[in-house]
Design a protein around this motif. Structure first.
Motif, PDB file in Angstrom:
ATOM      1  N   GLY A 164       0.156  -1.058  -0.014  1.00  0.00           N
ATOM      2  CA  GLY A 164      -0.191  -0.546   0.217  1.00  0.00           C
ATOM      3  C   GLY A 164       0.473   0.962   0.130  1.00  0.00           C
ATOM      4  O   GLY A 164       0.589   2.320  -0.619  1.00  0.00           O
ATOM      5  N   LEU A 165       2.249   1.550   0.760  1.00  0.00           N
ATOM      6  CA  LEU A 165       2.543   2.308   1.023  1.00  0.00           C
ATOM      7  C   LEU A 165       3.250   2.582  -0.049  1.00  0.00           C
ATOM      8  O   LEU A 165       3.668   4.088  -1.046  1.00  0.00           O
ATOM      9  CB  LEU A 165       3.834   2.601   1.905  1.00  0.00           C
ATOM     10  N   ALA A 166       3.960   1.595  -1.546  1.00  0.00           N
ATOM     11  CA  ALA A 166       4.899   0.860  -2.250  1.00  0.00           C
ATOM     12  C   ALA A 166       3.559   2.162  -3.085  1.00  0.00           C
ATOM     13  O   ALA A 166       4.011   2.877  -4.278  1.00  0.00           O
ATOM     14  CB  ALA A 166       5.235  -0.021  -2.740  1.00  0.00           C
ATOM     15  N   LEU A 167       2.333   1.540  -3.645  1.00  0.00           N
ATOM     16  CA  LEU A 167       1.340   2.015  -4.423  1.00  0.00           C
ATOM     17  C   LEU A 167       1.503   3.183  -4.673  1.00  0.00           C
ATOM     18  O   LEU A 167       0.699   3.762  -5.267  1.00  0.00           O
ATOM     19  CB  LEU A 167      -0.320   1.149  -3.729  1.00  0.00           C
ATOM     20  N   ARG A 168       1.130   3.848  -3.324  1.00  0.00           N
ATOM     21  CA  ARG A 168       1.680   5.582  -2.831  1.00  0.00           C
ATOM     22  C   ARG A 168       2.397   6.450  -3.501  1.00  0.00           C
ATOM     23  O   ARG A 168       2.848   7.851  -2.942  1.00  0.00           O
ATOM     24  CB  ARG A 168       0.870   6.041  -1.305  1.00  0.00           C
ATOM     25  N   VAL A 204       3.808  -3.987  -8.392  1.00  0.00           N
ATOM     26  CA  VAL A 204       4.486  -2.640  -7.933  1.00  0.00           C
ATOM     27  C   VAL A 204       5.953  -1.508  -7.868  1.00  0.00           C
ATOM     28  O   VAL A 204       6.903  -2.404  -7.456  1.00  0.00           O
ATOM     29  CB  VAL A 204       3.768  -2.329  -6.475  1.00  0.00           C
ATOM     30  N   GLU A 205       5.324  -0.627  -8.335  1.00  0.00           N
ATOM     31  CA  GLU A 205       7.011   0.361  -7.960  1.00  0.00           C
ATOM     32  C   GLU A 205       7.713   0.281  -7.325  1.00  0.00           C
ATOM     33  O   GLU A 205       6.319   0.933  -6.006  1.00  0.00           O
ATOM     34  CB  GLU A 205       7.038   1.481  -9.322  1.00  0.00           C
ATOM     35  N   ASN A 206       8.484   0.305  -6.958  1.00  0.00           N
ATOM     36  CA  ASN A 206       8.950   1.612  -5.311  1.00  0.00           C
ATOM     37  C   ASN A 206       8.953   0.192  -4.264  1.00  0.00           C
ATOM     38  O   ASN A 206       9.239   0.037  -3.147  1.00  0.00           O
ATOM     39  CB  ASN A 206       8.165   2.218  -4.089  1.00  0.00           C
ATOM     40  N   LEU A 207       9.002  -0.521  -4.585  1.00  0.00           N
ATOM     41  CA  LEU A 207       8.217  -1.933  -3.638  1.00  0.00           C
ATOM     42  C   LEU A 207       9.159  -2.985  -4.044  1.00  0.00           C
ATOM     43  O   LEU A 207       9.551  -3.953  -4.997  1.00  0.00           O
ATOM     44  CB  LEU A 207       6.682  -3.314  -3.752  1.00  0.00           C
ATOM     45  N   PHE A 208      10.832  -3.662  -2.551  1.00  0.00           N
ATOM     46  CA  PHE A 208      11.333  -4.084  -2.543  1.00  0.00           C
ATOM     47  C   PHE A 208      10.683  -5.379  -1.089  1.00  0.00           C
ATOM     48  O   PHE A 208      10.123  -5.292  -0.576  1.00  0.00           O
ATOM     49  CB  PHE A 208      12.662  -3.760  -2.071  1.00  0.00           C
ATOM     50  N   ALA A 234      -6.310   2.110   6.059  1.00  0.00           N
ATOM     51  CA  ALA A 234      -5.013   2.115   6.911  1.00  0.00           C
ATOM     52  C   ALA A 234      -4.161   2.516   6.852  1.00  0.00           C
ATOM     53  O   ALA A 234      -3.007   3.742   7.182  1.00  0.00           O
ATOM     54  CB  ALA A 234      -4.934   0.643   7.664  1.00  0.00           C
ATOM     55  N   ILE A 235      -3.236   2.686   5.020  1.00  0.00           N
ATOM     56  CA  ILE A 235      -2.726   2.803   4.796  1.00  0.00           C
ATOM     57  C   ILE A 235      -3.038   4.772   5.000  1.00  0.00           C
ATOM     58  O   ILE A 235      -1.978   5.657   4.802  1.00  0.00           O
ATOM     59  CB  ILE A 235      -2.562   2.998   3.310  1.00  0.00           C
ATOM     60  N   SER A 236      -3.733   5.162   4.150  1.00  0.00           N
ATOM     61  CA  SER A 236      -4.183   6.792   4.443  1.00  0.00           C
ATOM     62  C   SER A 236      -4.053   7.197   5.901  1.00  0.00           C
ATOM     63  O   SER A 236      -4.011   7.751   6.185  1.00  0.00           O
ATOM     64  CB  SER A 236      -5.520   6.849   4.142  1.00  0.00           C
TER      65      SER A 236
END
Lengths: 85, 270
Positions: B26-30, B80-84, B241-243
């Motif tokens: 979720g954090l990576a999606l944002r 997802v971009e930015n996710l590892f 929850a991410i928000s």
């Protein structure tokens, strides 16, 4: 409301509220223990050993608690002596 | 500087890894560069939940021991971009995670990432203590059930006394509560602790309530974090929850029992 409803209602006990009550008690108990310093159980045993030299008592008869009120700590020692002494 | 968030619970099987996967994704999606680290040495599972189990070459313990570098070891998510992901080792050596080793890896990651999510193992053994030691924030995952709530309280005590922030006298670890497997119908029937009950006992800020949902098992089956399923209630609840984690205000949803209409029942809608 018939007499049967009364029995049915009783049968349907609200178990969630039982769970909440039990949790509140055990969590409060465990939290108070958590704040005690590590030496307290050992000290309790040693105090017990000293008293046992003179009076016959059990570990359960000694109660040691430490209360922290702001800048002042109170060590409370509660010993139940047997009745016939 | 990265924010280190531990996902922990004390009790096993409450949804730590599912939550780690959902929160990290979720954090990576944002748009936040995020890495999820599996701290469950010997019982790695984050790779399965994230669907990258066949791409694991090196692991966390290899990096700590200097047998591989981070670049070789981190697995980049394909969706997802930015996710590892940094997988745990399957070694049986319990002491494989040393505090200095973990610190070194986290320090190196901190230069590159915005969020580091530490997926804690169950229990209060070394692996769990290592996962929470360096945390800035903690997500405590709890089921509305007595043993889970009690263990969560225990973990909160450990966060308040054994974390780096506690030991160094810094600002305490910020604690968030995520209640998973919530079933409003059973709460209404008086068979399950309500959100208010759990909040009352644990007294920490509620980040999210994830309803019991078939979508979660389906997501695990396929190795797709449930947050990628926008249609599912669980996915939407994690998204909310991410928000909140990012500081936005969101009302809690899915706390009320959904009464299915006749037609919906007939058509088997979930």
């Amino acid at each position: 409301m018939s007499i049967f409803d009364y029995f049915i209602k009783k049968d349907k006990k609200n178990t969630a509220s039982v769970a909440k009550e039990r949790l509140q008690i055990i969590v409060a108990h465990e939290r108070s223990k958590r704040q005690q310093p590590d030496y307290l159980p050992k000290m309790q045993k040693e105090i017990l050993a000293v008293i046992q030299k003179y009076v016959e008592i059990d570990l359960d008869d000694v109660n040691v608690t430490l209360d922290n009120n702001n800048d002042c700590s109170v060590l409370e020692l509660n010993i139940t002596l047997p009745e016939n002494t | 500087m990265a924010k280190i968030i531990v996902v922990t619970s004390g009790k096993g099987g409450v949804g730590k890894t599912t939550t780690s996967a959902a929160i990290g994704t979720g954090l990576a999606l944002r748009g936040h560069k995020t890495i999820i680290i599996d701290f469950d040495v010997g019982l790695r599972n984050l790779d399965l939940i994230m669907g990258c189990e066949r791409r694991v070459v090196y692991d966390f313990v290899n990096v700590i021991n200097g047998e591989s570098n981070l670049k070789q070891t981190m697995i980049k998510d394909k969706r997802v971009e930015n996710l590892f992901i940094l997988p745990a080792s399957q070694t049986r050596d319990k002491d494989a995670l040393s505090q200095e080793g973990v610190k070194r890896v986290l320090d190196e990651l901190a230069d590159d990432f915005e969020y580091i999510i530490c997926d804690s193992p169950a229990g209060i053994e070394k692996g769990a203590l290592m996962a929470l030691y360096f945390a800035d924030e903690a997500i405590v995952v709890t089921n509305p059930e007595v043993s889970s709530v009690r263990d969560s309280d225990r973990i909160l005590g450990i966060l308040q006394s054994k974390s780096r922030r506690a030991e160094e006298g810094l600002e305490p670890v910020k604690e968030h509560l995520v209640i998973t497997r919530y079933n409003p119908a059973r709460v209404n029937a008086g068979e399950m602790l309500s959100v208010a009950d759990v909040e009352d006992i644990l007294a920490i800020k509620l980040l999210g309530v994830i309803p019991e949902s078939e979508a979660v098992l389906k997501a695990s089956n396929q190795g797709e974090p449930v947050i990628l399923n926008n249609e599912s209630e669980a996915g939407q609840a994690y998204s909310d929850a991410i928000s909140r984690l990012l500081g936005e205000e969101r009302d809690h949803r899915f706390l009320e029992e959904q009464k299915k209409g006749f037609l919906k029942r007939l058509l088997g809608a979930k």
